[in-house]
Scaffold this active site. Structure first.
Site, mmCIF file in Angstrom:
data_model
loop_
_atom_site.group_PDB
_atom_site.id
_atom_site.type_symbol
_atom_site.label_atom_id
_atom_site.label_comp_id
_atom_site.label_asym_id
_atom_site.label_seq_id
_atom_site.Cartn_x
_atom_site.Cartn_y
_atom_site.Cartn_z
ATOM 1 N NE ARG A 59 -3.862 -1.083 0.245
ATOM 2 C CZ ARG A 59 -4.968 -1.329 0.943
ATOM 3 N NH1 ARG A 59 -4.948 -2.198 1.930
ATOM 4 N NH2 ARG A 59 -6.088 -0.701 0.672
ATOM 5 C CE1 TYR A 81 -4.274 -2.731 5.882
ATOM 6 C CE2 TYR A 81 -1.886 -2.606 5.958
ATOM 7 C CZ TYR A 81 -3.053 -2.818 5.254
ATOM 8 O OH TYR A 81 -3.001 -3.121 3.917
ATOM 9 C CD GLN A 135 -2.099 6.168 -4.103
ATOM 10 O OE1 GLN A 135 -2.070 6.966 -5.033
ATOM 11 N NE2 GLN A 135 -2.219 6.553 -2.845
ATOM 12 C CG ASP A 141 -4.262 -0.845 -3.238
ATOM 13 O OD1 ASP A 141 -4.867 -1.911 -3.026
ATOM 14 O OD2 ASP A 141 -3.990 -0.023 -2.355
ATOM 15 C CB SER A 162 -7.428 0.790 -2.969
ATOM 16 O OG SER A 162 -6.601 0.886 -1.848
HETATM 17 N N1 LIG Z 1 -1.424 3.285 -1.640
HETATM 18 C C1 LIG Z 1 -1.683 3.789 -0.446
HETATM 19 O O1 LIG Z 1 -0.987 4.630 0.034
HETATM 20 C C2 LIG Z 1 -2.861 3.239 0.289
HETATM 21 C C3 LIG Z 1 -3.909 2.713 -0.425
HETATM 22 C C4 LIG Z 1 -4.983 2.193 0.274
HETATM 23 C C5 LIG Z 1 -5.004 2.194 1.650
HETATM 24 N N2 LIG Z 1 -3.968 2.738 2.321
HETATM 25 C C6 LIG Z 1 -3.965 2.753 3.774
HETATM 26 O O2 LIG Z 1 -4.034 1.413 4.218
HETATM 27 C C7 LIG Z 1 -4.715 1.388 5.469
HETATM 28 C C8 LIG Z 1 -5.805 0.352 5.445
HETATM 29 O O3 LIG Z 1 -6.845 0.712 4.549
HETATM 30 P P1 LIG Z 1 -7.983 -0.340 4.229
HETATM 31 O O4 LIG Z 1 -9.056 0.318 3.508
HETATM 32 O O5 LIG Z 1 -7.378 -1.566 3.630
HETATM 33 O O6 LIG Z 1 -8.463 -0.680 5.697
HETATM 34 P P2 LIG Z 1 -8.948 -2.070 6.304
HETATM 35 O O7 LIG Z 1 -9.936 -2.705 5.371
HETATM 36 O O8 LIG Z 1 -7.777 -2.872 6.740
HETATM 37 O O9 LIG Z 1 -9.715 -1.589 7.616
HETATM 38 C C9 LIG Z 1 -10.798 -0.703 7.526
HETATM 39 C C10 LIG Z 1 -10.717 0.279 8.640
HETATM 40 O O10 LIG Z 1 -11.078 -0.354 9.871
HETATM 41 C C11 LIG Z 1 -10.428 0.365 10.878
HETATM 42 N N3 LIG Z 1 -10.529 -0.358 12.161
HETATM 43 C C12 LIG Z 1 -9.874 -1.452 12.572
HETATM 44 N N4 LIG Z 1 -10.246 -1.792 13.823
HETATM 45 C C13 LIG Z 1 -11.192 -0.895 14.196
HETATM 46 C C14 LIG Z 1 -11.978 -0.727 15.365
HETATM 47 N N5 LIG Z 1 -11.875 -1.532 16.410
HETATM 48 N N6 LIG Z 1 -12.835 0.317 15.392
HETATM 49 C C15 LIG Z 1 -12.965 1.148 14.337
HETATM 50 N N7 LIG Z 1 -12.264 1.033 13.210
HETATM 51 C C16 LIG Z 1 -11.369 0.012 13.134
HETATM 52 C C17 LIG Z 1 -9.041 0.545 10.330
HETATM 53 O O11 LIG Z 1 -8.340 1.589 10.994
HETATM 54 C C18 LIG Z 1 -9.343 0.891 8.884
HETATM 55 O O12 LIG Z 1 -9.423 2.288 8.677
HETATM 56 C C19 LIG Z 1 -5.188 2.816 5.701
HETATM 57 O O13 LIG Z 1 -4.235 3.468 6.507
HETATM 58 C C20 LIG Z 1 -5.196 3.405 4.335
HETATM 59 O O14 LIG Z 1 -5.070 4.806 4.359
HETATM 60 C C21 LIG Z 1 -2.882 3.252 1.671
#
Ligand SMILES: NC(=O)c1ccc[n+]([C@@H]2O[C@H](COP(=O)([O-])OP(=O)(O)OC[C@H]3O[C@@H](n4cnc5c(N)ncnc54)[C@H](O)[C@@H]3O)[C@@H](O)[C@H]2O)c1
Length: 386
Positions: free
Chosen positions: A122, A226, A127, A130, A133
């Protein structure tokens, strides 16, 4: 010279997506691919074979993959497909290796180089590849639609001669890619939206999309951007704040997940009992175990006066757009390896090294530079001569 690429028809239940669409095929051909698809691969999204130009269609999977340098799919293929692939060829799909030990063993035995879409790092440079996403964004959007279908009230404020109704209150829990898209969608449709996550930086993102943020005072940032699991004390603290917000909402959308762990439980049975009559929970984390204690995977349940929707494979429900984005993700990954009509894997590239699951009969480390980086075949072309 060209690279022989085969695209499979998906066979798993509830899977409508396809790993190639007509708008992406010419781009891959331009990179030096010769495309073969399994007949009817796009049927589930009403995409006939005739919609593809310069693609050969083959019905028999053994014939399709037997001569392929690269095999593309959405879900992991059946073991017999891997058995029919030639040694040293490349497979690119979602795998989730911990759920597929037999398949991984087969990949190792067959010396298949497998890139798992869920392992793509990530990072900013990745991106466009991904798929987690791209598919999550669609799921977040669709969750609002699912909620609307089960609500008996509208999201926006509407004024009629008989008086005004609305807006509805929507709470989105878990503000990763899916949660933020759910906020944006619900806000666009006129709901009053709240967001909640254990990563404090999501507060600003929620605000920028028109929601307010529920502050619980708990910061559970974990490794790699995460979240980490909450301690029992933190869970109690969070529940004390959230109960009111859950029980004042008309629609609650949950998307919370923690890598490698079951979905955290954010809504207890007791909290469901106190929810408003007619309110709806859409649990997008049902496949990981669910964010609500009452969730039943693949079912829509009535618990008292509350409806709990726990859909399976949500991106597949939007199969046309999900396939287009997924095919673009795979094309962008292949573009890292394909040049001058041959495939050259640069194991120093953190995206390729991070996404690789198996290579040459060995498991690859998920870290950017895999241990046991292949020496003999470093940057060795894998190509097909016409
Ligand atoms: N290329 C990039 O830079 C890129 C692309 C996509 C995502 N990301 C990052 O990756 C990370 C994960 O994204 P994702 O969409 O795969 O998330 P995910 O599907 O792993 O999780 C969804 C959300 O659930 C939240 N969560 C976990 N436990 C929780 C709880 N007990 N209560 C409330 N919320 C809770 C997490 O903080 C997350 O925001 C994020 O930081 C996102 O910004 C980066």
């Amino acid at each position: 010279m060209y690279v022989n690429v085969a695209i499979l028809k998906e066979t798993q239940a509830h899977e409508r997506r396809v790993a190639m669409v007509p708008s992406v095929a010419p781009k891959l051909i331009k990179l030096g691919a010769k495309l073969h698809m399994q007949s009817g691969a796009g049927d589930a999204i009403h995409l006939p074979d005739s919609a593809f130009k310069d693609v050969a269609f083959i019905n028999d999977f053994k014939e399709l993959v037997g001569d392929a340098d690269v095999v593309l799919s959405v879900q992991p293929p059946a073991p017999e497909v891997i058995g029919a692939m030639k040694a040293g060829s490349i497979l690119i799909c979602f795998i989730y290796a911990n759920k597929e030990p037999a398949l991984v063993k087969h990949l190792l035995e067959r010396k298949i180089t497998c890139f798992a879409m869920e392992r793509i790092p990530r990072i900013t440079r990745a991106q466009s590849m991904d798929a987690l996403s791209s598919q999550s964004a669609l799921a977040g959007y669709y969750a609002v639609g699912l909620g609307i279908n089960h609500l008996t009230r509208i999201l926006p404020k509407i004024t009629t001669a008989a008086g005004a109704i609305g807006p509805a209150k929507v709470l989105v829990m878990g503000l990763g890619v899916a949660g933020l898209e759910a906020i944006a969608t619900a806000h666009r449709l006129g709901a009053v939206v709240e967001g909640y996550d254990v990563r404090p930086e999501t507060g600003e993102q929620a605000l920028s999309l028109g929601a307010t943020f529920v502050e619980t005072g708990v910061d559970a940032r974990g490794p790699g951007g995460y979240a980490r699991e909450l301690t029992p004390e933190e869970k109690t603290k969070v529940a004390a704040v959230l109960t009111k917000h859950i029980q004042q909402s008309d629609l609650v959308i949950t998307t919370a997940s923690i890598p490698g762990k079951p979905s955290p439980k954010l809504i207890s049975k007791a909290q469901v009992k106190g929810m408003k009559s007619g309110s709806v929970i859409v649990d997008l984390s049902a496949e990981g175990g669910g964010n609500c204690e009452d969730t039943k995977l693949g079912e829509t349940l009535q618990v008292g006066q509350v409806t709990i929707v726990a859909p399976l494979n949500v991106p597949s429900l939007l199969g046309e757009d999900a396939s287009t984005l997924y095919a673009k993700n795979q094309y962008n990954l292949l573009a890292l390896m394909m040049k001058d009509n041959v495939i050259t894997i640069d194991w120093d590239d953190e995206i390729l090294a991070g996404a690789a699951l198996t290579h040459d009969g060995r498991m690859m480390d998920a870290k950017p530079k895999p241990e046991g980086k292949p020496a003999s075949d470093h940057k060795k072309p894998v190509s097909k001569v016409a």
